[in-house]
Design a protein around this motif. Sequence first.
Motif, mmCIF file in Angstrom:
data_model
loop_
_atom_site.group_PDB
_atom_site.id
_atom_site.type_symbol
_atom_site.label_atom_id
_atom_site.label_comp_id
_atom_site.label_asym_id
_atom_site.label_seq_id
_atom_site.Cartn_x
_atom_site.Cartn_y
_atom_site.Cartn_z
ATOM 1 N N THR A 77 32.384 47.756 32.956
ATOM 2 C CA THR A 77 33.511 47.001 33.332
ATOM 3 C C THR A 77 33.416 46.456 34.699
ATOM 4 O OG1 THR A 77 35.888 47.094 33.569
ATOM 5 C CG2 THR A 77 34.562 49.049 34.359
ATOM 6 N N MET A 78 34.018 44.976 34.806
ATOM 7 C CA MET A 78 34.257 44.321 35.815
ATOM 8 C C MET A 78 34.930 45.287 36.936
ATOM 9 S SD MET A 78 35.683 40.638 35.207
ATOM 10 C CE MET A 78 34.991 39.679 34.034
ATOM 11 N N GLY A 79 34.732 45.353 38.156
ATOM 12 C CA GLY A 79 35.677 46.121 39.090
ATOM 13 C C GLY A 79 36.940 45.592 39.348
ATOM 14 N N ILE A 80 37.543 46.510 39.813
ATOM 15 C CA ILE A 80 38.844 45.982 40.572
ATOM 16 C C ILE A 80 38.786 44.834 41.461
ATOM 17 C CG2 ILE A 80 41.164 46.646 41.705
ATOM 18 C CD1 ILE A 80 41.172 48.477 39.786
ATOM 19 N N GLY A 81 37.843 44.850 42.379
ATOM 20 C CA GLY A 81 37.408 43.613 43.251
ATOM 21 C C GLY A 81 37.021 42.525 42.503
ATOM 22 N N THR A 82 36.284 42.751 41.409
ATOM 23 C CA THR A 82 35.899 41.536 40.454
ATOM 24 C C THR A 82 37.347 40.900 39.880
ATOM 25 O OG1 THR A 82 34.244 42.816 39.886
ATOM 26 C CG2 THR A 82 34.374 40.582 38.686
ATOM 27 N N ILE A 83 37.997 41.591 39.682
ATOM 28 C CA ILE A 83 39.343 40.945 39.119
ATOM 29 C C ILE A 83 40.340 40.258 39.973
ATOM 30 C CG2 ILE A 83 41.607 41.951 37.826
ATOM 31 C CD1 ILE A 83 39.678 44.043 36.454
ATOM 32 N N MET A 84 40.490 41.284 40.927
ATOM 33 C CA MET A 84 41.247 40.362 42.345
ATOM 34 C C MET A 84 40.652 39.339 42.938
ATOM 35 S SD MET A 84 43.921 42.020 42.736
ATOM 36 C CE MET A 84 44.412 41.829 44.253
ATOM 37 N N ASP A 85 39.321 38.918 42.541
ATOM 38 C CA ASP A 85 38.651 37.681 42.970
ATOM 39 C C ASP A 85 38.883 36.328 42.076
ATOM 40 O OD1 ASP A 85 37.500 38.650 45.206
ATOM 41 O OD2 ASP A 85 35.430 38.714 44.348
ATOM 42 N N ALA A 86 39.613 36.736 41.010
ATOM 43 C CA ALA A 86 40.035 35.708 39.928
ATOM 44 C C ALA A 86 40.899 34.814 40.843
ATOM 45 C CB ALA A 86 40.390 36.357 38.841
#
Length: 262
Positions: free
Chosen positions: A182-191
């Motif tokens: 899974t994409m990480g939370i950090g990845t999602i927050m970078d969107a």
Amino acid sequence: MEIIIKKDALSGSHAAARVVARLVCEKPTAVIGLATGSTPLMLYKQLIHLHKEEGLDFSKVTTFNLDEYIGLPADHEQSYRRFMNENLFSQINIKMGNTHVPDGMAKDVPASCAAYEQAIANAGGIDLQVLGIGSDGHVGFNEPTSSFASRTRIKTLTKQTVADNARFFGGDESKVPHHCITMGIGTIMDARMNILLAFGANKAEAVAATVEGPVASIMPSSILQHHPSAKLFIDEAAATQLKLADYYRWVYDGKPDWQKDA
Ligand code: PGA
């Protein structure tokens, strides 16, 4: 966080589709993060409709999916690659080479995860990420206590998620893979923008905790309170436990028309 309460899942999905469509019109090379599960299906149907009936053009769009089960080949009927091909990609004019789903069969999982992160960066980052939410508050497959700094990686599903998803595997929990990428939370927050869809009474508790609870890794979705551009599209059933539901309706109803779907 902007909370948009629609009467049902269909109108919530159509409102979310307008946000995606607007981005694709304004930025034909948009990079869009996509989700699987039952929640985004009506959103995808509406995007297909907008493509077929109104010429919404996906030819330059790039996509990155949130997650994939480990051990399911791309053509497995429950793989998220196959879900995306069937429910969206094959029905719009996106180039398959521009679509990305984590590789559930990767031999070197950490290297494959790092390459996924690099591909997102090379594409210029995600403009808009579509999210569902698990009954336990997971986004992507970032289960409770996932680090808010996490990047794309392997995760173990909770028993709750295995039970929730068994319906896709003929109700047989033993067939649900326990591991995923899974994409990480950090990845999602970078969107640059996140839109979370949640419909039905079984999401009401998680929605309330996401919006009005403390920001805590036990409720991963609560991190969206820290995102500068997060919108929740929910139906009345998913809104029942929100303390300030009337306020969110009042805010939305008071917006000028041009801003309503922005
Ligand atoms: P669902 O799953 O859309 O099938 O309810 C959401 C999720 O697990 O993120």
